[in-house]
Design a protein around this motif. Structure first.
Motif, PDB file in Angstrom:
ATOM      1  N   PHE A 378       4.680  -0.450   8.765  1.00  0.00           N
ATOM      2  CA  PHE A 378       3.973  -1.599   8.686  1.00  0.00           C
ATOM      3  C   PHE A 378       3.806  -2.151   7.410  1.00  0.00           C
ATOM      4  O   PHE A 378       3.582  -1.706   6.384  1.00  0.00           O
ATOM      5  CB  PHE A 378       2.444  -1.437   9.515  1.00  0.00           C
ATOM      6  N   GLY A 379       3.796  -3.513   7.320  1.00  0.00           N
ATOM      7  CA  GLY A 379       3.732  -4.331   6.063  1.00  0.00           C
ATOM      8  C   GLY A 379       2.153  -4.579   5.967  1.00  0.00           C
ATOM      9  O   GLY A 379       1.193  -4.391   6.526  1.00  0.00           O
ATOM     10  N   CYS A 380       1.802  -4.529   4.573  1.00  0.00           N
ATOM     11  CA  CYS A 380       0.394  -4.618   4.194  1.00  0.00           C
ATOM     12  C   CYS A 380      -0.251  -5.834   4.597  1.00  0.00           C
ATOM     13  O   CYS A 380       0.185  -6.852   3.968  1.00  0.00           O
ATOM     14  CB  CYS A 380       0.217  -4.191   2.559  1.00  0.00           C
ATOM     15  N   LYS A 381      -1.421  -5.737   5.199  1.00  0.00           N
ATOM     16  CA  LYS A 381      -1.861  -7.058   5.559  1.00  0.00           C
ATOM     17  C   LYS A 381      -3.107  -7.541   4.739  1.00  0.00           C
ATOM     18  O   LYS A 381      -3.701  -8.534   4.794  1.00  0.00           O
ATOM     19  CB  LYS A 381      -2.690  -6.842   7.186  1.00  0.00           C
ATOM     20  N   TYR A 382      -3.292  -6.519   3.876  1.00  0.00           N
ATOM     21  CA  TYR A 382      -4.572  -6.830   2.946  1.00  0.00           C
ATOM     22  C   TYR A 382      -4.682  -7.192   1.670  1.00  0.00           C
ATOM     23  O   TYR A 382      -5.318  -7.580   1.058  1.00  0.00           O
ATOM     24  CB  TYR A 382      -5.305  -5.580   3.227  1.00  0.00           C
ATOM     25  N   LEU A 383      -3.111  -6.927   1.139  1.00  0.00           N
ATOM     26  CA  LEU A 383      -3.209  -7.001  -0.299  1.00  0.00           C
ATOM     27  C   LEU A 383      -1.700  -7.934  -0.587  1.00  0.00           C
ATOM     28  O   LEU A 383      -0.738  -7.673   0.220  1.00  0.00           O
ATOM     29  CB  LEU A 383      -3.131  -5.739  -1.020  1.00  0.00           C
ATOM     30  N   ASN A 384      -1.776  -8.498  -1.391  1.00  0.00           N
ATOM     31  CA  ASN A 384      -0.422  -9.068  -2.136  1.00  0.00           C
ATOM     32  C   ASN A 384       0.495  -8.216  -2.514  1.00  0.00           C
ATOM     33  O   ASN A 384       0.556  -8.268  -3.761  1.00  0.00           O
ATOM     34  CB  ASN A 384      -0.493 -10.497  -2.999  1.00  0.00           C
ATOM     35  N   PHE A 385       0.984  -7.268  -1.966  1.00  0.00           N
ATOM     36  CA  PHE A 385       1.567  -6.013  -2.351  1.00  0.00           C
ATOM     37  C   PHE A 385       2.974  -6.176  -1.898  1.00  0.00           C
ATOM     38  O   PHE A 385       3.309  -5.830  -1.002  1.00  0.00           O
ATOM     39  CB  PHE A 385       0.839  -4.744  -1.572  1.00  0.00           C
ATOM     40  N   SER A 386       3.821  -6.600  -2.936  1.00  0.00           N
ATOM     41  CA  SER A 386       5.242  -6.788  -2.758  1.00  0.00           C
ATOM     42  C   SER A 386       5.967  -5.579  -2.126  1.00  0.00           C
ATOM     43  O   SER A 386       6.926  -5.881  -1.351  1.00  0.00           O
ATOM     44  CB  SER A 386       6.053  -7.281  -4.370  1.00  0.00           C
ATOM     45  N   ARG A 387       5.571  -4.455  -2.527  1.00  0.00           N
ATOM     46  CA  ARG A 387       6.330  -3.334  -1.728  1.00  0.00           C
ATOM     47  C   ARG A 387       6.318  -3.276  -0.305  1.00  0.00           C
ATOM     48  O   ARG A 387       7.296  -2.910   0.230  1.00  0.00           O
ATOM     49  CB  ARG A 387       5.760  -1.843  -2.377  1.00  0.00           C
ATOM     50  N   THR A 388       5.245  -3.637   0.341  1.00  0.00           N
ATOM     51  CA  THR A 388       5.253  -3.481   1.689  1.00  0.00           C
ATOM     52  C   THR A 388       4.776  -4.844   2.579  1.00  0.00           C
ATOM     53  O   THR A 388       4.797  -4.763   3.721  1.00  0.00           O
ATOM     54  CB  THR A 388       4.259  -2.361   2.152  1.00  0.00           C
ATOM     55  N   ASN A 389       5.046  -5.763   1.664  1.00  0.00           N
ATOM     56  CA  ASN A 389       4.852  -7.028   2.149  1.00  0.00           C
ATOM     57  C   ASN A 389       5.632  -7.631   3.290  1.00  0.00           C
ATOM     58  O   ASN A 389       5.551  -8.116   4.506  1.00  0.00           O
ATOM     59  CB  ASN A 389       4.404  -8.044   1.369  1.00  0.00           C
ATOM     60  N   SER A 390       7.115  -7.361   3.129  1.00  0.00           N
ATOM     61  CA  SER A 390       8.268  -7.979   3.663  1.00  0.00           C
ATOM     62  C   SER A 390       8.616  -6.931   4.821  1.00  0.00           C
ATOM     63  O   SER A 390       9.551  -6.188   4.429  1.00  0.00           O
ATOM     64  CB  SER A 390       9.271  -8.491   2.801  1.00  0.00           C
ATOM     65  N   GLU A 391       7.624  -6.707   5.782  1.00  0.00           N
ATOM     66  CA  GLU A 391       7.992  -5.401   6.478  1.00  0.00           C
ATOM     67  C   GLU A 391       9.598  -5.489   7.326  1.00  0.00           C
ATOM     68  O   GLU A 391       9.915  -4.296   7.600  1.00  0.00           O
ATOM     69  CB  GLU A 391       6.840  -5.184   7.884  1.00  0.00           C
ATOM     70  N   MET A 392      10.085  -6.617   7.284  1.00  0.00           N
ATOM     71  CA  MET A 392      11.448  -6.584   8.127  1.00  0.00           C
ATOM     72  C   MET A 392      12.434  -6.091   7.130  1.00  0.00           C
ATOM     73  O   MET A 392      13.386  -5.582   7.602  1.00  0.00           O
ATOM     74  CB  MET A 392      11.903  -7.969   8.510  1.00  0.00           C
ATOM     75  N   GLU A 393      12.203  -5.942   5.713  1.00  0.00           N
ATOM     76  CA  GLU A 393      13.134  -5.266   4.984  1.00  0.00           C
ATOM     77  C   GLU A 393      12.879  -3.596   4.808  1.00  0.00           C
ATOM     78  O   GLU A 393      13.700  -3.024   4.085  1.00  0.00           O
ATOM     79  CB  GLU A 393      13.094  -5.853   3.459  1.00  0.00           C
ATOM     80  N   LEU A 394      11.871  -3.197   5.565  1.00  0.00           N
ATOM     81  CA  LEU A 394      11.602  -1.805   5.387  1.00  0.00           C
ATOM     82  C   LEU A 394      12.832  -1.038   6.344  1.00  0.00           C
ATOM     83  O   LEU A 394      13.100  -1.338   7.108  1.00  0.00           O
ATOM     84  CB  LEU A 394      10.209  -1.405   6.109  1.00  0.00           C
ATOM     85  N   ILE A 395      13.234  -0.022   5.324  1.00  0.00           N
ATOM     86  CA  ILE A 395      14.341   0.933   5.921  1.00  0.00           C
ATOM     87  C   ILE A 395      13.967   1.407   7.421  1.00  0.00           C
ATOM     88  O   ILE A 395      14.604   1.485   8.173  1.00  0.00           O
ATOM     89  CB  ILE A 395      14.699   2.142   4.973  1.00  0.00           C
ATOM     90  N   THR A 396      12.759   1.855   7.455  1.00  0.00           N
ATOM     91  CA  THR A 396      12.148   2.251   8.669  1.00  0.00           C
ATOM     92  C   THR A 396      12.279   1.200   9.996  1.00  0.00           C
ATOM     93  O   THR A 396      12.952   1.704  10.861  1.00  0.00           O
ATOM     94  CB  THR A 396      10.764   2.725   8.739  1.00  0.00           C
ATOM     95  N   ARG A 397      11.962  -0.003   9.575  1.00  0.00           N
ATOM     96  CA  ARG A 397      12.238  -1.048  10.589  1.00  0.00           C
ATOM     97  C   ARG A 397      13.634  -1.234  10.925  1.00  0.00           C
ATOM     98  O   ARG A 397      14.006  -1.442  12.333  1.00  0.00           O
ATOM     99  CB  ARG A 397      11.605  -2.350  10.009  1.00  0.00           C
ATOM    100  N   ASN A 398      14.570  -1.324  10.117  1.00  0.00           N
ATOM    101  CA  ASN A 398      16.127  -1.330  10.390  1.00  0.00           C
ATOM    102  C   ASN A 398      16.548  -0.129  11.279  1.00  0.00           C
ATOM    103  O   ASN A 398      17.134  -0.227  12.129  1.00  0.00           O
ATOM    104  CB  ASN A 398      16.746  -1.273   9.068  1.00  0.00           C
TER     105      ASN A 398
END
Ligand code: SF4
Length: 468
Positions: A378-398
């Motif tokens: 899941f993308g982070c909803k709470y911090l401007n945290f570039s690592r997990t913000n763009s959840e569609m780019e996460l390898i898990t999501r793909n």
């Protein structure tokens, strides 16, 4: 992300402000700023871009020209800050860390009163300016800060510089820390607790979730007490907190050793060496090596003299290239060897795939990958945290989209996040295959939380579990 530092002193505080802020440079790459208040000269501030040059270089001139007894400084990944405001509360400067998910709704509400906001070059409004406007909605300054804390969805911590002292307000669920330090004639407030140690301060205490306090050289006063509920970001320990920091009494470096230790206890491979992906993977790898008895070594070494961490191009394509150029192989430690490599996490997987290819090109026999946290789903909803913000780019999501044949609901994602499920096993297998690792085993959520060691209800795990 972003980080901040504030100081109040009986003498000029510029030296402490300059180095205290500089010690937050690992938390952001875009802008930095400082604001000072001097009883004789009033307020002044300066902001620079730091995307191609570090804080210390950019603010060298200000370090000699700006003066004051109270000050705040920040490293920001997004908007220019601190901002200086004149309102019915008087003059103040403000800096923030966090993410406002309902910014548009709040802005529309404020605009009804015929107010206005400056628009940044990307068309958005400055989030810190929005917070200042919220504070100004109330008659009383403290009520204004409280109103902003309560109204914001996401999370927001702030430091506010006034003539009376520096007001410190931690976000309602304490996702990010604020630590107060003190020494003779001065007090400071920081995101990173280590930032003030070399300046002669000792830790006074950490603010609780939602707490509002004010510091001056002689005192730390709580104005609104902390709430009972806390959800501090677990990623602070895993990846982005600095190793010498301590949050909620837990040392980052020690937590990483425990994390690696628990990873090793569940493992059954027998590699020749254990290594970490610099920087944060290294401490996890030390913990793993100490527990397993397999020697720790450094098969590739980061070239640090001209690549400080804060110098990072913002374009993704260049980032990957730079990440590769920063690493130099030690061929003798790689050729013919079976390696176990620990990285803090897997986001897109691109860098780790390239690193693995690079190790195979250098003669490695096997490359076993052990991320120090569970799969990020899941993308982070709470911090401007570039690592997990763009959840569609996460390898898990793909991989999940491939396995499920398209988009899936959050409930299905949560099934994949459960390390006891078959779906989880399939997802991990597929990631391993795609990234061409010899084997892949993620850290288990329960083990990772045990490695932090505080009450698990107080830890945010949303990006791994999807549970708030
Ligand atoms: S969702 Fe993840 S990155 Fe965001 S605050 Fe929670 S633990 Fe930290």
């Amino acid at each position: 992300m972003g980080g901040f530092f504030g100081v109040t002193a009986k003498e000029d505080c510029m030296f402490d402000l300059f180095f205290g802020t500089d010690y937050h440079s690992h938390l952001g790459t875009r802008r930095a700023g400082m604001a000072l208040y001097d009883p004789e000269e009033g307020f002044e501030k300066s902001i620079h871009k730091i995307d191609n040059s570090p804080f210390r270089t950019k603010f060298e001139k200000e370090a000699n020209s700006m003066h004051g007894k109270y000050g705040i400084g920040c490293i920001s990944d997004y908007e220019a800050q601190p901002i200086l405001v004149r309102s019915h509360h008087g003059s103040f400067a403000i800096t923030t860390v966090g993410k406002i998910n309902n910014a548009n709704e709040i802005m529309e509400e404020i605009l009804k009163d015929k107010a206005h906001f400056f628009v940044m070059s990307n068309g958005e409004i400055n989030a810190t300016e929005l917070v200042a406007a919220m504070i100004n909605q109330k008659d009383n300054f403290i009520e204004g800060i409280r109103y902003a804390q309560e109204k914001i969805e996401g999370s927001l911590s702030m430091l506010i510089l006034t003539e009376k002292g520096v007001y410190c307000a931690r976000d309602m669920l304490g996702r990010t820390p604020i630590i107060i330090g003190k020494k003779d004639g001065a007090r400071c407030a920081a995101f990173e607790s280590f930032s003030f140690l070399n300046l002669g301060y000792t830790t006074e205490r950490e603010l609780g979730p939602g707490e509002i306090a004010v510091i001056d050289p002689d005192s730390l006063k709580t104005l609104v007490p902390p709430g009972d509920k806390m959800k501090i970001c677990t990623f602070l320990w895993i990846y982005y907190g600095y190793p010498s920091s301590v949050y909620e009494g837990v040392s980052v470096e020690e937590m990483r050793y425990r994390c690696g230790q628990l990873l090793a206890r569940r493992d059954n491979v027998k590699p020749d060496i254990v290594a970490g992906v610099p920087d944060s993977g290294t401490a996890h790898a030390i913990g793993y090596a100490n527990e397993s008895g397999i020697p720790f070594s450094r098969p590739f070494i980061k070239y640090t003299p001209t690549w400080p961490r804060s110098f990072m191009p913002t374009m993704q394509s260049k980032r990957n290239l730079i990440a590769k150029m920063k690493l130099l192989p030690v061929h003798e430690l790689i050729e013919g060897k079976s390696l176990l490599l620990i990285d803090d996490s897997i986001v897109r997987g691109t860098q780790l795939r390239e690193t693995t290819e690079y190790l195979f090109e250098n003669g490695a026999k096997e490359v076993h990958i052990r991320p120090a946290c569970p799969p990020l789903v899941f993308g982070c909803k709470y911090l401007n945290f570039s690592r997990t913000n763009s959840e569609m780019e996460l390898i898990t999501r793909n991989v999940i989209a491939e396995l499920e044949g398209g988009e899936v609901t959050d409930d299905v994602l949560r099934e994949y996040a459960d390390f006891n499920s078959e779906k989880y096993e399939k997802m991990v297998e597929k990631i391993c295959e795609k990234l061409k690792f010899t084997s892949l085993r993620f850290h288990r959520l329960d083990d990772m939380l045990e490695a932090v060691g505080i009450d698990q209800d107080k830890l945010c795990t949303y990006c791994w579990s999807g549970k708030e």
